[in-house]
Enzyme design. Sequence first.
Site, PDB file in Angstrom:
ATOM      1  N   ASP A  11       0.863  -1.176   0.000  1.00 32.20           N
ATOM      2  CA  ASP A  11       0.000   0.000   0.000  1.00 32.20           C
ATOM      3  C   ASP A  11       0.899   1.226   0.000  1.00 32.20           C
ATOM      4  O   ASP A  11       1.682   1.428   0.926  1.00 32.20           O
ATOM      5  CB  ASP A  11      -0.913   0.003   1.231  1.00 32.20           C
ATOM      6  CG  ASP A  11      -1.859   1.190   1.209  1.00 32.20           C
ATOM      7  OD1 ASP A  11      -2.885   1.104   0.528  1.00 32.20           O
ATOM      8  OD2 ASP A  11      -1.546   2.212   1.857  1.00 32.20           O
ATOM      9  N   GLU A  47      -1.880  -1.613  -5.978  1.00 28.00           N
ATOM     10  CA  GLU A  47      -3.166  -1.073  -6.414  1.00 28.00           C
ATOM     11  C   GLU A  47      -3.047  -0.517  -7.824  1.00 28.00           C
ATOM     12  O   GLU A  47      -1.972  -0.106  -8.238  1.00 28.00           O
ATOM     13  CB  GLU A  47      -3.550   0.095  -5.508  1.00 28.00           C
ATOM     14  CG  GLU A  47      -4.268  -0.279  -4.258  1.00 28.00           C
ATOM     15  CD  GLU A  47      -4.510   0.978  -3.437  1.00 28.00           C
ATOM     16  OE1 GLU A  47      -5.670   1.284  -3.190  1.00 28.00           O
ATOM     17  OE2 GLU A  47      -3.539   1.630  -3.070  1.00 28.00           O
ATOM     18  N   ASP A  65      -3.528   1.440   6.513  1.00 28.94           N
ATOM     19  CA  ASP A  65      -2.676   1.080   5.380  1.00 28.94           C
ATOM     20  C   ASP A  65      -2.276  -0.389   5.423  1.00 28.94           C
ATOM     21  O   ASP A  65      -2.193  -1.054   4.392  1.00 28.94           O
ATOM     22  CB  ASP A  65      -1.427   1.964   5.358  1.00 28.94           C
ATOM     23  CG  ASP A  65      -1.786   3.434   5.222  1.00 28.94           C
ATOM     24  OD1 ASP A  65      -2.845   3.731   4.639  1.00 28.94           O
ATOM     25  OD2 ASP A  65      -1.020   4.279   5.718  1.00 28.94           O
TER      26      ASP A  65
END
Length: 403
Positions: free
Chosen positions: A171, A255, A337
């Site tokens: 992340d 991501e 996170d």
Amino acid sequence: MIGSYGLSGDLLTAVRWTLPALRLAWNAAKRDVAPWWDACSKEAFSAGLDQLARGLKNVTDSRKGKRKGRRVGFPRFKKRGKARDSFRYTTGAYGPAGDRRVKLPRIGRVKVHEPMGALTGRLAEGRARLFGATVSRTAGRWFVSFTVDVERDAPAGPSRRQRAAGPVGVDLGVKHRAVLSTGETVANPKHLAGSLRRLRKASRAYARSKPDSAGRRQRAARLARIHARVAHQRRDGLHTLTTRLAKRHDVVVVEDLHVAGMVRNRRLARAVADTAMAEIRRQLSYKTIWYGSRLEVADRWYPSSKTCSGCGWRNPSLTLSDRTFTCQSCGLVVDRDLNAAVNLRTLVAGSASETENARGGDRKTALARQVPGKREPGTARAGQTGSAVPPRTAARQRLTHAS
Ligand SMILES: [Zn+2]
């Protein structure tokens, strides 16, 4: 397409927008418009004209609708010191020349900071080919970067150690550089904070200085040096992170980017984080091939932050300011996170027992695609990579040397 070429007002010649025509025009005019032309390598002009021809072709293609994307405008005029100062060699005797030396046509042998041994060795063995050298100036320093085609023996798949370590979810954030699903927080490098402080100070000093004064020029130079230093430190940190991820784990999950959102966002910290994210993905896409691991990208609509990494419960009302994820279903309380990173890892660790309860529904569309280096994104399905990596991969690699 025909453009005009003006010369001392009285002679106006039409020049076609092609490289041969531009070259011809340049050769006819250089003695008048650039009496110093002889002092420079002809490569500098040649490469410049080549870029101009490409730029002009983009303009015509764009006008005719042959080129996708935003409309391309006429190339901007560049001036020494006002744009990025650079020139490029594509032919001639350029390349490494000794341990910390580089040879450049018309300039000669130049001392550089970086050892050239690795490149020299590869070139000698025929495992690398030079395609060009670009000399550029940033904040008062000169750089030469070689475009090199390198043959690499890429492992066919992950090593035993990488498999043992398993997948890692990453992340990327604003405050920290990254939070890993292993629970590790990768902070921004410490020295970066000091540089940022100096940067703020130098920016203020520059803003306060009088326009067109010697002090302003001095402060501009100082500001540029600090900017360059910050950029280098950031880049170094990103390379350290991506090498480590690709080397240690068999799968790296990140991501997807919110590309549209990136353009709109005007907060500096967020913009920097988004740029870093794009760069991290770019680096991971080739480094995972180098080290036998693979990169997976989560679907951009996958709610990695809003989903409980313990039970799959979703908290749709989670906002950016909520730093902790509190699950109302299983009671898990976890750093926001870290929760996102664990969710990303879970996407590929589908077979792991801890993920098998009550989350099938969430996972179906979660993996967007994997990004296997040179292959077009989206052409490979999840679960097919690993062995699909060609044993020998030619990778374009840029080596930067400062002198
Ligand atoms: Zn839960």
